[in-house]
Design a protein around this motif. Structure first.
Motif: not given
Length: 810
Positions: A752-772
């Motif tokens: 659950a933590g990994l999934m949440e983290r991955e979710g957050e990572k994906e979210k952060a990634k999406d945010d970076r991508i969006d930022k980039q």
């Protein structure tokens, strides 16, 4: 018809041997033979003749052998011109020679012997060969027979395998000792029975005595209608024979005996004698005794008037046996017996032929001494012929003279006579010397006894002096007379020693011993054998050698007796065969022979079918026995034979066979001992192997038990470990389940933590991508629009929404 004759003995030639058989059987021919024999032996030369000279010589030797020789010759030797008035001696002969004669004769009688018969005909030889072949087959198939018995329990052997010979040498010995067919046993029993019935051992003693005394011995065998085969002793002094140089008299052509027969016995010889003929015979006998006065010196006159001297003789000649062999029309043949005068025509066309075979024959005759009266002349009945040489005819007399040369016969007694005479003379001289020997005396000097005062007032005389001397050994005398003068007879008694006969007696005793040693030298009978004076310092081996040498010196007498026994047994064997084949009383005779052993009766009846060789099995003498006994003792000590073997060997009379048997027994026993040692070694090896195997099995069992125990322990441990592991497994399973549950929960939380983290990572990634993307777009817009540099750093002091709270405990 008998012819009258007076005392007229003359030498005449023997009749023609080539005369016809009819002439030979005539009384005239027999009378010529008888007168020729009589002329050879009874023709006087002065006052002597050949027969009575020999008779007197034999009588003289026999007197010496008995120690009864005449003493007149000794008297003539010591007398002076026949005057014996001054001689007073004991003339009895010293019995020196009888001792030596008894030693020899008794020594011969101590040697035991056995007559052995061996069948030599074809039938017996085939049986012997068949038996030997059977033994050889048994020897070859020994292992096969043993194997058959072990595996199948069938015994196909004909004899005990342990008694089988092992090689050819042992087989030869086995055949000599063990093989004895029934006919040979029956023959030996038959000969032994005839010997016992004739009292042969006593006859043999007389024979040995004659050979020792006079040098020749004679026996006679004959067939008596009522008694069968008979053996009797013949006095060599009354025996005559033709000239011979052979010891066994085998080439003699006539033999005879001189017998003095009472007148009443003449009719038994010839029942046809008339009173006139008996009177004529009586007159002839009286004339004979007057013609030979030597007879009266040895026999009583009264007896001589009642007997007649007869010459019994056997004469050897030939007889022509003729057969007519006729050839039949069918080609067959027929043989017909013809007389000796049959002389048929010869040549071509004669349908037959003559077969002739001359054979020796013996004629029996009885002549009245000194006359032409022939009481008997006929061809001998039941002549003894060897089966292997039927043309020969053996004489009734069996004689032997072991020391003959050119017809002269030598004997032990004849050798001893000269020295026995010298011993007798020495003995008589000793008597003479001893009769003249005087005892030691004393000399009395009467002057030495004068004026001797004994203190009792009595006179001292020679008689008193002798009594005092012999009782006390002391003597009283005076050295001085009463007047004071020296007394020369101061020793009144002196001994007189006489040595006159001692030296002569010593010389005569030495002479006596010298001639005694001479007798021992000429006869070979030494001190060891006669036991007179053995040397106590001599070693036993030396004495045995001396005794053996003495036995060798007289062995010719022993061999002579064995020779006569062998020849007599051969003659008895042939007579037995003739009786059992031709006699009317053969059944009764067979029963008489087999009465001591019924089991051999059938074999006795068949004896005439066989031809036997006769041998003498002489028992060993003491020297040979001792040598054999020494060998047996050594073998017993070495344990190469046992007691039973020793007994069997001692029972063998033949010393050569006994030694051969000893060697065979030792070799077999040594082989058995070697086999036994090998078996013991094999058994020991097997025992060791079994022991080792048993020890190995025990060790294996022990190891197996130990292994089983260890396995059981291991199994228990394993079971314990298994149970323990099972418990552990259960416990671990529960723990694992619990852990799993915990892990699952943790995993769930982690996931659950990994999934949440991955979710957050994906979210952060999406945010970076969006930022980039937005920045890229801004940059592109910047380049396109050539706008000034933009600052993309966050103005917010944060991790772009990422903080440490996400790593805190949950």
């Amino acid at each position: 018809m008998m012819q009258k004759s007076s005392i007229a003995i003359y030498q005449s030639p023997f009749p023609n041997q080539m005369a016809s058989d009819e002439e030979k059987s005539s009384e005239k021919y027999g009378l010529k033979v008888a007168k020729s024999i009589e002329g050879e032996w009874f023709k006087r030369k002065g006052n002597s003749c050949r027969f009575y000279d020999q008779w007197g010589e034999y009588h003289r030797l026999r007197l010496y052998a008995r120690g009864e020789q005449p003493t007149q010759k000794y008297k003539d030797e010591l007398s002076i011109n026949g005057d014996m008035s001054m001689i007073n001696l004991d003339w009895s002969p010293i019995p020196i020679i009888p001792k030596f004669v008894d030693i020899v004769v008794n020594g011969m009688n101590d040697r035991l012997y056995k007559v052995k018969a061996e069948a030599q005909d074809i039938m017996s030889a085939e049986k012997r060969s068949a038996f030997q072949d059977m033994i050889e087959k048994e020897m070859v198939s020994r292992e096969f027979i043993s194997l058959t018995k072990e595996q199948f329990g069938i015994d196909v052997s004909n004899m005990d395998p342990d008694k089988l010979p092992t090689d050819d040498e042992e087989l030869s010995l086995y055949m000599q000792l063990k093989y004895k067919p029934g006919v040979e046993i029956a023959e030996e029993v038959a000969i032994d029975t005839i010997f016992k019935m004739s009292d042969y051992p006593e006859l043999k003693k007389l024979y040995d005595y004659d050979v020792t005394t006079i040098g020749v011995g004679v026996m006679k065998h004959e067939f008596l209608v009522n008694d069968g085969v008979n053996i009797e002793y013949v006095d060599p002094a009354n025996w005559i024979h033709s000239y011979t140089e052979k010891e066994d008299f085998s080439d003699c052509y006539y033999f005879g005996e001189v017998k003095q027969v009472h007148y009443t016995e003449l009719l038994k010889i010839n029942p046809d004698l008339t009173d006139e003929q008996l009177t004529e015979i009586k007159n002839s006998s009286a004339a004979w005794n007057n013609y030979f006065p030597i007879i009266r010196n040895y026999q009583d006159d009264t007896f001589l008037n009642e007997v007649v001297t007869l010459l019994y003789f056997n004469y050897k000649t030939t007889k022509r046996f003729v057969w007519k062999k006729k050839i039949l029309e069918n080609g067959g043949e027929r043989v017909i017996r013809k007389g000796d005068t049959f002389y048929p025509p010869t040549g071509e066309g004669v349908p037959f032929e003559v077969i002739e075979a001359p054979r020796e024959v013996w004629y029996d005759g009885i002549l009245v001494g000194g006359s032409n009266i022939l009481l008997k002349w006929e061809m001998m009945r039941n002549m003894v012929r060897p089966k292997s040489a039927s043309q020969k005819a053996m004489p009734n007399y069996v004689a032997h003279a072991p020391r003959m040369y050119k017809g002269n016969i030598e004997s032990l007694v004849r050798r001893m006579v000269p020295f026995a005479d010298q011993i007798q003379l020495t003995h008589l001289k000793l008597q003479q010397v001893m009769s003249r020997v005087v005892p030691d005396g004393v000399f009395i000097d009467a002057d030495g006894l004068n004026e001797v005062d004994l203190g009792n007032g009595a006179a001292y005389n020679p008689e008193d002096a002798l009594k005092l001397y012999f009782q006390t050994g002391s003597v009283v005398g005076r050295s001085y007379t009463q007047d004071g003068d020296f007394n020369n007879a101061r020793v009144p008694i002196q001994e007189l020693n006489s040595n006159s006969g001692q030296s002569k007696m010593a010389a005569l005793i030495g002479n006596y011993n010298h001639y005694m040693n001479m007798i021992r030298d000429v006869t070979g009978i030494n001190e060891v054998r006669d036991g007179s004076s053995p040397n106590p310092d001599a070693l036993v081996g030396v004495q045995k050698m001396a005794a053996l040498s003495s036995n060798t010196a007289t062995r010719h007498i022993l061999n002579s007796g064995l020779n006569v026994t062998k020849r007599m047994a051969e003659c008895v064997s042939l007579r037995l065969a003739d009786i059992l084949e031709y006699a009317d009383f053969r059944e009764e005779f067979a029963m008489q022979i087999g009465k001591y052993n019924v089991a051999i009766l059938d074999d006795v009846k068949d004896l005439y079918l066989h031809d036997f060789g006769i041998f003498i099995d002489l028992s060993p003498d003491e020297e040979e026995k001792q040598a054999l006994e020494a060998n047996i003792s050594i073998a017993l000590q070495q344990q190469t034979i046992d007691l039973e073997d020793a007994i069997d060997i001692r029972n063998i009379n033949n010393i050569k066979l006994a030694n051969e048997m000893l060697k065979v027994k030792r070799r077999r026993r040594m082989e058995e001992q070697q086999q036994q040692k090998q078996q013991e070694m094999q058994m020991q090896l097997q025992s060791n192997l079994q022991t080792q195997q048993s020890a190995a099995e025990q060790k294996s069992q022990l190891i197996q038990l130990e292994a089983q125990a260890k396995a059981q322990v291991k199994q228990a441990e394993s079971m314990y470990e298994i149970e323990k592991m099972r418990a552990e497994v259960e416990a671990k399973r529960e723990l694992m389940d619990l852990e799993f549950q915990y892990n699952m929960k943790l995993k769930g939380v982690e996931v659950a933590g990994l999934m949440e983290r991955e979710g957050e990572k994906e979210k952060a990634k999406d945010d970076r991508i969006d930022k980039q993307a937005s920045r890229q777009s801004a940059l592109i817009t910047q380049r396109k629009n050539n706008l000034p540099t933009q600052n993309f750093e966050s103005t917010e002091d944060s991790l772009d929404g990422f903080d440490l709270e996400s790593f805190g405990p949950k």
